[in-house]
Structure formats: structure tokens, C-alpha cells
Design a protein around this motif. Structure first.
Motif, PDB file in Angstrom:
ATOM      1  N   TRP A   1      80.295  -8.727 -33.720  1.00  0.00           N
ATOM      2  CA  TRP A   1      79.629  -8.642 -35.021  1.00  0.00           C
ATOM      3  C   TRP A   1      80.042  -7.369 -35.759  1.00  0.00           C
ATOM      4  CZ3 TRP A   1      77.947 -10.631 -39.103  1.00  0.00           C
ATOM      5  CH2 TRP A   1      77.150  -9.904 -39.998  1.00  0.00           C
ATOM      6  N   GLN A   2      80.105  -6.251 -35.064  1.00  0.00           N
ATOM      7  CA  GLN A   2      80.483  -4.997 -35.707  1.00  0.00           C
ATOM      8  C   GLN A   2      81.953  -5.000 -36.121  1.00  0.00           C
ATOM      9  OE1 GLN A   2      79.003  -2.316 -32.673  1.00  0.00           O
ATOM     10  NE2 GLN A   2      77.115  -1.952 -33.841  1.00  0.00           N
ATOM     11  N   ARG A   3      82.751  -5.876 -35.526  1.00  0.00           N
ATOM     12  CA  ARG A   3      84.121  -6.114 -35.995  1.00  0.00           C
ATOM     13  C   ARG A   3      84.098  -6.919 -37.284  1.00  0.00           C
ATOM     14  NH1 ARG A   3      86.638 -10.457 -32.502  1.00  0.00           N
ATOM     15  NH2 ARG A   3      85.245 -11.648 -33.848  1.00  0.00           N
ATOM     16  N   ASP A   4      83.265  -7.962 -37.321  1.00  0.00           N
ATOM     17  CA  ASP A   4      83.196  -8.839 -38.483  1.00  0.00           C
ATOM     18  C   ASP A   4      82.449  -8.222 -39.651  1.00  0.00           C
ATOM     19  OD1 ASP A   4      84.564 -10.758 -37.045  1.00  0.00           O
ATOM     20  OD2 ASP A   4      82.759 -11.859 -36.466  1.00  0.00           O
ATOM     21  N   CYS A   5      81.632  -7.219 -39.373  1.00  0.00           N
ATOM     22  CA  CYS A   5      80.821  -6.554 -40.390  1.00  0.00           C
ATOM     23  C   CYS A   5      81.283  -5.096 -40.470  1.00  0.00           C
ATOM     24  CB  CYS A   5      79.339  -6.653 -40.036  1.00  0.00           C
ATOM     25  SG  CYS A   5      78.237  -5.898 -41.248  1.00  0.00           S
ATOM     26  N   ALA A   6      82.323  -4.838 -41.245  1.00  0.00           N
ATOM     27  CA  ALA A   6      82.914  -3.498 -41.317  1.00  0.00           C
ATOM     28  C   ALA A   6      82.015  -2.555 -42.110  1.00  0.00           C
ATOM     29  CB  ALA A   6      84.292  -3.567 -41.951  1.00  0.00           C
ATOM     30  N   MET A   7      82.063  -1.274 -41.753  1.00  0.00           N
ATOM     31  CA  MET A   7      81.195  -0.267 -42.377  1.00  0.00           C
ATOM     32  C   MET A   7      82.039   0.885 -42.896  1.00  0.00           C
ATOM     33  SD  MET A   7      77.621   0.217 -42.295  1.00  0.00           S
ATOM     34  CE  MET A   7      76.505   1.567 -42.689  1.00  0.00           C
ATOM     35  N   ILE A   8      81.770   1.282 -44.143  1.00  0.00           N
ATOM     36  CA  ILE A   8      82.425   2.435 -44.756  1.00  0.00           C
ATOM     37  C   ILE A   8      81.349   3.473 -45.031  1.00  0.00           C
ATOM     38  CG2 ILE A   8      83.717   3.258 -46.765  1.00  0.00           C
ATOM     39  CD1 ILE A   8      84.739   0.338 -47.043  1.00  0.00           C
ATOM     40  N   PHE A   9      81.635   4.722 -44.674  1.00  0.00           N
ATOM     41  CA  PHE A   9      80.631   5.779 -44.760  1.00  0.00           C
ATOM     42  C   PHE A   9      80.985   6.797 -45.840  1.00  0.00           C
ATOM     43  CE2 PHE A   9      80.746   4.118 -40.469  1.00  0.00           C
ATOM     44  CZ  PHE A   9      79.408   3.930 -40.156  1.00  0.00           C
ATOM     45  N   GLN A  10      79.964   7.495 -46.302  1.00  0.00           N
ATOM     46  CA  GLN A  10      80.174   8.561 -47.281  1.00  0.00           C
ATOM     47  C   GLN A  10      81.081   9.657 -46.727  1.00  0.00           C
ATOM     48  OE1 GLN A  10      76.514  10.333 -48.674  1.00  0.00           O
ATOM     49  NE2 GLN A  10      77.551  12.117 -49.522  1.00  0.00           N
ATOM     50  N   GLN A  11      80.959   9.946 -45.410  1.00  0.00           N
ATOM     51  CA  GLN A  11      81.713  11.041 -44.787  1.00  0.00           C
ATOM     52  C   GLN A  11      83.096  10.614 -44.308  1.00  0.00           C
ATOM     53  OE1 GLN A  11      78.730   9.906 -43.732  1.00  0.00           O
ATOM     54  NE2 GLN A  11      77.260  11.477 -44.332  1.00  0.00           N
ATOM     55  N   PHE A  12      83.517   9.385 -44.602  1.00  0.00           N
ATOM     56  CA  PHE A  12      84.837   8.830 -44.276  1.00  0.00           C
ATOM     57  C   PHE A  12      85.001   8.493 -42.794  1.00  0.00           C
ATOM     58  CE2 PHE A  12      85.870  12.377 -47.443  1.00  0.00           C
ATOM     59  CZ  PHE A  12      85.460  11.623 -48.526  1.00  0.00           C
TER      60      PHE A  12
ATOM     61  N   SER B   1      92.985  14.348 -49.935  1.00  0.00           N
ATOM     62  CA  SER B   1      91.821  14.580 -50.781  1.00  0.00           C
ATOM     63  C   SER B   1      90.697  13.630 -50.375  1.00  0.00           C
ATOM     64  CB  SER B   1      92.185  14.342 -52.249  1.00  0.00           C
ATOM     65  OG  SER B   1      92.415  12.959 -52.481  1.00  0.00           O
ATOM     66  N   GLY B   2      89.493  13.905 -50.882  1.00  0.00           N
ATOM     67  CA  GLY B   2      88.362  13.049 -50.547  1.00  0.00           C
ATOM     68  C   GLY B   2      88.563  11.616 -50.978  1.00  0.00           C
ATOM     69  N   GLY B   3      89.115  11.425 -52.192  1.00  0.00           N
ATOM     70  CA  GLY B   3      89.350  10.071 -52.669  1.00  0.00           C
ATOM     71  C   GLY B   3      90.371   9.334 -51.831  1.00  0.00           C
ATOM     72  N   GLN B   4      91.422  10.037 -51.418  1.00  0.00           N
ATOM     73  CA  GLN B   4      92.433   9.414 -50.561  1.00  0.00           C
ATOM     74  C   GLN B   4      91.842   9.070 -49.197  1.00  0.00           C
ATOM     75  OE1 GLN B   4      95.348  12.588 -50.878  1.00  0.00           O
ATOM     76  NE2 GLN B   4      96.744  11.258 -52.013  1.00  0.00           N
ATOM     77  N   GLN B   5      91.029   9.960 -48.642  1.00  0.00           N
ATOM     78  CA  GLN B   5      90.419   9.687 -47.337  1.00  0.00           C
ATOM     79  C   GLN B   5      89.509   8.465 -47.397  1.00  0.00           C
ATOM     80  OE1 GLN B   5      89.063  12.881 -44.720  1.00  0.00           O
ATOM     81  NE2 GLN B   5      89.861  14.382 -46.187  1.00  0.00           N
ATOM     82  N   GLN B   6      88.789   8.310 -48.494  1.00  0.00           N
ATOM     83  CA  GLN B   6      87.925   7.142 -48.585  1.00  0.00           C
ATOM     84  C   GLN B   6      88.743   5.860 -48.670  1.00  0.00           C
ATOM     85  OE1 GLN B   6      85.340   5.896 -47.510  1.00  0.00           O
ATOM     86  NE2 GLN B   6      83.756   6.802 -48.823  1.00  0.00           N
TER      87      GLN B   6
END
Length: 280
Positions: free
Chosen positions: A76-87, A146-151
């Protein structure tokens, strides 16, 4: 279809999320807004099962996500990907390897330990970086970006999971307006081109209005608004943010004006390329 039924989470005596119930059809792009501490991040973490609900159920495609354990939970955690504020990247590893880490739940334990990524996986990773307009950074240590590139690297890593759902927890909170636009454009492209459900927590109302077809407003752990952007009236905003006076949305605006020449260059590019701005 996501189905949340009376989902609640306690931390001690505090109810971080309080009896939340709603459905999300496959392919929607949903923005969750509210003040800090409203329960937005806890809600997304429960959907991904980084945090377990105290009570209630979460279902996806007829499977009760909230009761999964072991390999079923990892799937499930593979199928439900998560993106975080801290990258959540590994700063010393190069960008390409960080993106390849998105394949770990698709691979055997031995292959993962030995870091044996296939040629096909490497091609897939380069393709994900190209899609996000940062393929030129592939061999750089992630911590030098940069932060934008890391995200965008974090988004490319999430794409490597080949997810059915993409959750983004404040993905633009630490970014300047230009990089915020690039990241939100990327999330919308993933939603529209791939048909992947995207649920993202946002602080800025104008961003939610501009990018999300549906907005869920939370206050003190409860859902107090659920509707289309056009239905988000001043009264609804006041209820979400607990404000006695009208909130001036432009004060936290992430809207930017792209020069016409840049817009023409983007339109002329083949495929999705957020793009001409990729070096930022």
C-alpha cells in the motif's frame, strides 16, 4: 475510490483528527486547507499509514487500508506515494540514486541491500527527471540542489513507485513563488496526464483555488468545508481559519506572472516541461 469513515486520531487527550468522513473518486486533485494544527498532516499520514487511526476506517478500491499489516502494508505504501515538505532526500547521494530509491518496494531485499538497480530502472529514473526538467542534475549530490529542485527530485522518486495515489504534505511551504508554481504545475500534470489521484495539503488559498478541482477545509480536526473552489466563500474561509474578519488571500499568494516569451517557449516545448525555468 477512497472512502474515509469516521476516521479519528488521538494524541494523548488531543483529537488531532475528529470523525472525518469523505470519499475521493479516482483521478481527482484535492487540496486540503486549514490553519496549522488543523489535522491536515495527520490525515495524510493516516491515509499513507505512517500513523494509525485511533478509530474509523480507510478503504481504497474495496481494501481496508487501515487494517493492513506486513507485506500488504508495504504494498500500500508503494501504491500510495508520499511527498513531504522537507523533501526527505539523502543529501550525500546523487540525484539519480535518490530517484531510484523509489523502486525499493518493487524489488527483492537482496537486490535492495546490494543496490542493484537494473538498466530499465535507470532509464525510468532519467525519464522521471526529464519530465520534471532537472535531468541535468542527475549526477549531483542531492544536497547541492535548490529547494525547488529537491522537491522535484522527491516527485520524481514518487513517480518511480508507479503509484495509484500521490499524497503531498505541504509540498510548497518552504519554496519561493516561482518554484512553488513549478512544483504545483508538476503535480497537476501528473494528475491530468496519468490519472493519478493527488491529495495535497496547502496553506495558500489561491493555490488551492487555481490547482484543485475540490477543496476540503479542516478546523480543529474536523472537516468544515468540502466543495469546489467556486463554493469557497468568504464565510467558508472564515470558518476554516477561525477569523472574525475577512482574510486577504493575496497576502499569502503564490501566484506569479510568467513573461510572455517564457510562456511561448513552454508552449512550444514537446510534452510537459516546467521548463524553461528548470534551472531555478
Amino acid at each position: 475510490m477512497f472512502e474515509l469513515r469516521n476516521v479519528t486520531r488521538h494524541f494523548g487527550k488531543k483529537r488531532a483528527v475528529d470523525s472525518v468522513t469523505f470519499d475521493i473518486p479516482q483521478g481527482q486533485m484535492v487540496g486540503v486547507i486549514g490553519r496549522s494544527g488543523a489535522g491536515k498532516s495527520t490525515l495524510l499520514r493516516m491515509i499513507n499509514r505512517l500513523v494509525d487511526p485511533t478509530s474509523g476506517t480507510i478503504e481504497f478500491g474495496g481494501i481496508e487500508v487501515s487494517s493492513l499489516r506486513g507485506s500488504a502494508l508495504r504494498n500500500w505504501q508503494r501504491d500510495c506515494a508520499m511527498i513531504f515538505q522537507q523533501f526527505n532526500l539523502v543529501p550525500r547521494l546523487d540525484v539519480l540514486t535518490n530517484v531510484l530509491l523509489g523502486r525499493l518496494n518493487h524489488r527483492s531485499t537482496v537486490s535492495s541491500i546490494l543496490n542493484l538497480f537494473t538498466r530499465e530502472e535507470r532509464i525510468m529514473a532519467i525519464g522521471a527527471l526529464e519530465r520534471l526538467g532537472i535531468e541535468q542534475t542527475a549526477l549531483q549530490p542531492a544536497g547541492t540542489l535548490s529547494g525547488g529542485q529537491q522537491q522535484r527530485v522527491a516527485i520524481a522518486r514518487a513517480l518511480m513507485q508507479q503509484p495509484k495515489v500521490l499524497l503531498a504534505d505541504e509540498p510548497i511551504a518552504s519554496l519561493d513563488p516561482l518554484n512553488a508554481k513549478i512544483v504545483m504545475d508538476a503535480l497537476r500534470d501528473i494528475n491530468e496526464r496519468d490519472g493519478i489521484t493527488v491529495v495535497t495539503n496547502l496553506h495558500t488559498l489561491d493555490t488551492a483555488r487555481n490547482y484543485c478541482e475540490r477543496i476540503i477545509g479542516m478546523a480543529q480536526g474536523r472537516v468544515v468545508f468540502d466543495g469546489q473552489p467556486k463554493d469557497l466563500t468568504a464565510a467558508a474561509v472564515a470558518e476554516i481559519y477561525g477569523a472574525d474578519t475577512a482574510i486577504e488571500e493575496s497576502m499569502t499568494s503564490t501566484s506569479i506572472h510568467i513573461p510572455a516569451a517564457v510562456a511561448r517557449e513552454e508552449n512550444a516545448s514537446a510534452g510537459y516541461k516546467p521548463l524553461a525555468l528548470a534551472g531555478l
